[in-house]
Design an enzyme around this catalytic site. Structure first.
Site, short mmCIF file in Angstrom:
data_model
loop_
_atom_site.label_atom_id
_atom_site.label_comp_id
_atom_site.label_asym_id
_atom_site.label_seq_id
_atom_site.Cartn_x
_atom_site.Cartn_y
_atom_site.Cartn_z
CE LYS A 68 -4.21 -1.45 2.14
NZ LYS A 68 -5.25 -1.07 3.26
CD GLU A 80 -7.17 17.26 -0.65
OE1 GLU A 80 -8.08 17.69 -1.76
OE2 GLU A 80 -7.48 17.54 0.64
CG ASP A 104 -8.42 1.25 3.86
OD1 ASP A 104 -9.25 0.37 3.28
OD2 ASP A 104 -7.19 0.94 3.79
P1 NAP Z 1 -0.71 -2.63 9.72
O1 NAP Z 1 -0.57 -1.58 8.92
O2 NAP Z 1 0.15 -3.98 9.93
O3 NAP Z 1 -0.92 -2.07 11.22
C1 NAP Z 1 -1.22 -2.91 12.48
C2 NAP Z 1 -1.63 -2.21 13.67
O4 NAP Z 1 -1.98 -2.90 14.65
C3 NAP Z 1 -0.46 -1.23 14.08
O5 NAP Z 1 -1.00 -0.05 14.69
C4 NAP Z 1 0.23 -2.29 15.17
O6 NAP Z 1 0.87 -1.31 16.07
C5 NAP Z 1 -1.14 -2.98 15.65
N1 NAP Z 1 -0.71 -3.99 16.71
C6 NAP Z 1 -0.11 -5.13 15.99
N2 NAP Z 1 -0.21 -6.01 17.11
C7 NAP Z 1 -0.61 -5.41 18.01
C8 NAP Z 1 -0.57 -5.71 19.48
N3 NAP Z 1 -0.12 -7.14 20.13
N4 NAP Z 1 -0.78 -4.69 20.63
C9 NAP Z 1 -1.21 -3.28 20.08
N5 NAP Z 1 -1.20 -3.09 18.85
C10 NAP Z 1 -1.09 -3.96 17.76
O7 NAP Z 1 -2.28 -3.29 9.29
P2 NAP Z 1 -3.45 -2.37 8.73
O8 NAP Z 1 -3.45 -2.46 7.47
O9 NAP Z 1 -3.61 -1.13 9.36
O10 NAP Z 1 -4.64 -3.38 9.32
C11 NAP Z 1 -5.15 -3.65 10.74
C12 NAP Z 1 -6.16 -4.68 10.53
O11 NAP Z 1 -7.22 -4.00 10.21
C13 NAP Z 1 -6.00 -5.98 10.11
O12 NAP Z 1 -6.26 -6.95 10.92
C14 NAP Z 1 -6.53 -5.86 8.86
O13 NAP Z 1 -7.09 -6.98 8.42
C15 NAP Z 1 -7.69 -5.03 9.35
N6 NAP Z 1 -8.39 -4.00 8.04
C16 NAP Z 1 -9.65 -4.22 7.78
C17 NAP Z 1 -10.18 -3.43 6.88
C18 NAP Z 1 -11.56 -3.40 6.57
O14 NAP Z 1 -12.09 -3.11 5.25
N7 NAP Z 1 -12.54 -3.95 7.51
C19 NAP Z 1 -9.41 -2.53 5.97
C20 NAP Z 1 -8.14 -2.53 6.27
C21 NAP Z 1 -7.44 -3.44 7.40
P3 NAP Z 1 2.48 -1.04 16.04
O15 NAP Z 1 2.29 0.26 14.85
O16 NAP Z 1 2.97 -0.72 17.32
O17 NAP Z 1 3.13 -2.21 15.19
#
Ligand code: NAP
Length: 273
Positions: A68, A80, A104
């Site tokens: 991404k 933007e 998103d």
């Molecule tokens: P990402 O960029 O890898 O970010 C992961 C986030 O989770 C970071 O803020 C990370 O904190 C935090 N994290 C991971 N393990 C943790 C823990 N044990 N304790 C506290 N914080 C923790 O992933 P992303 O793309 O943002 O996606 C995050 C989640 O949202 C995923 O499960 C994904 O499947 C879901 N998602 C859903 C949608 C939807 O349309 N519903 C869209 C996008 C994503 P750090 O920065 O400290 O590592």
């Protein structure tokens, strides 16, 4: 029917095999009589993949982890919000020009707005990863936002959007959950595991609890929030609204959300995840 005029849309990421997007977009193309197909490609070398997109004139893309942010230098133009967030999940190929968007944030906002009013509300976002960042950017334009993240630096970096960023720990959770009217889990905690980033005792009646994790559909956070009489919103709503926004960018059509959710649920229950 697939023929010589069929256009191709694709998801690029690694891994992609559990993605729900093909199961949502292909039925949409059929429903709206659009001669297009949507396929998922697991990509090892992004640069070569983008050359392929240009060479084969692929009409549009979705981008997922881990590309991404990495895709930005390969695109010709950014919207933007994609530029501000520094992350792209949707690409349009407009006559050979690849334009990046991020749906998103708007997907999360539409999901929330389906259930509650967001304007001027106090919103606590947990997580400053790709999704947390996009949601913080979009919501910062209409609500009061605090972001807590395990890695504090990443929460602080979002202060450029005019939100407050602090470390995700028990003390801040307790403090800001008393303050917040809406809490959003944008961490990956709870994804295919029975864990929650919010201690149950911090959840109070009437709080809006939105978990963007959609597998399982009812995460531990949402289960406990329901028990405490919170208003709960699952992550599949965001998935379909962000997908609808991608579909609108590609085709100009405002897709039927209930139809998309039904297809996503079928795929989820059918074991796509
Ligand atoms: P990402 O960029 O890898 O970010 C992961 C986030 O989770 C970071 O803020 C990370 O904190 C935090 N994290 C991971 N393990 C943790 C823990 N044990 N304790 C506290 N914080 C923790 O992933 P992303 O793309 O943002 O996606 C995050 C989640 O949202 C995923 O499960 C994904 O499947 C879901 N998602 C859903 C949608 C939807 O349309 N519903 C869209 C996008 C994503 P750090 O920065 O400290 O590592």
């Amino acid at each position: 029917m697939i023929n010589a005029k069929t256009k191709l849309y694709a998801l690029i990421g690694k891994p992609v095999e559990h993605s729900l997007s093909p199961a949502i977009h292909n039925p949409l193309f059929k429903k709206y009589n659009i001669n297009s197909v949507y396929l998922a490609f697991e990509v090892d070398d992004l640069e070569i993949a983008i050359e392929g997109v240009r060479g084969l004139k692929i009409s549009g893309l979705n981008i997922t982890l881990p590309y991404k942010e990495k895709i930005l230098p390969f695109l010709d133009e950014l919207s933007e919000e994609a530029e501000a967030i520094g992350s792209v999940n949707t690409v349009i190929n407009r006559k050979g020009k690849l334009i990046g968007y991020n749906t998103d944030g708007i997907g999360a906002l539409r999901a929330l707005e389906r259930f509650t009013n967001v304007k001027d509300k106090r919103v606590l976002i947990l997580g400053a990863g790709g999704a947390g960042k996009a949601i913080a950017y979009t919501l910062s334009k209409l609500a009061e936002v605090v972001v807590l993240n395990r890695t504090e630096r990443k929460a602080k970096a979002l202060e450029r959007f005019g939100v407050k960023g602090e470390k995700l720990n028990k003390e801040n959770l307790s403090r800001y959950l008393t303050w917040a009217e809406i809490v959003i889990n944008a961490t990956s905690v709870g994804m295919n595991e029975d864990k929650s980033v919010v201690p149950e005792e911090f959840l109070r009646k009437g709080l809006v609890v939105f978990d963007i994790v959609y597998s399982p559909l009812e995460t531990k956070l949402l289960r406990e929030a329901k028990q405490r009489e919170c208003l709960t919103i699952d992550g599949l709503w965001m998935l379909v609204y962000q997908g609808a926004e991608s579909f609108r960018l590609w085709t100009g059509i405002k897709a039927n959300i209930e139809f998309m959710r039904k297809k996503a649920l079928e795929a989820l229950e059918g074991g796509s995840i």
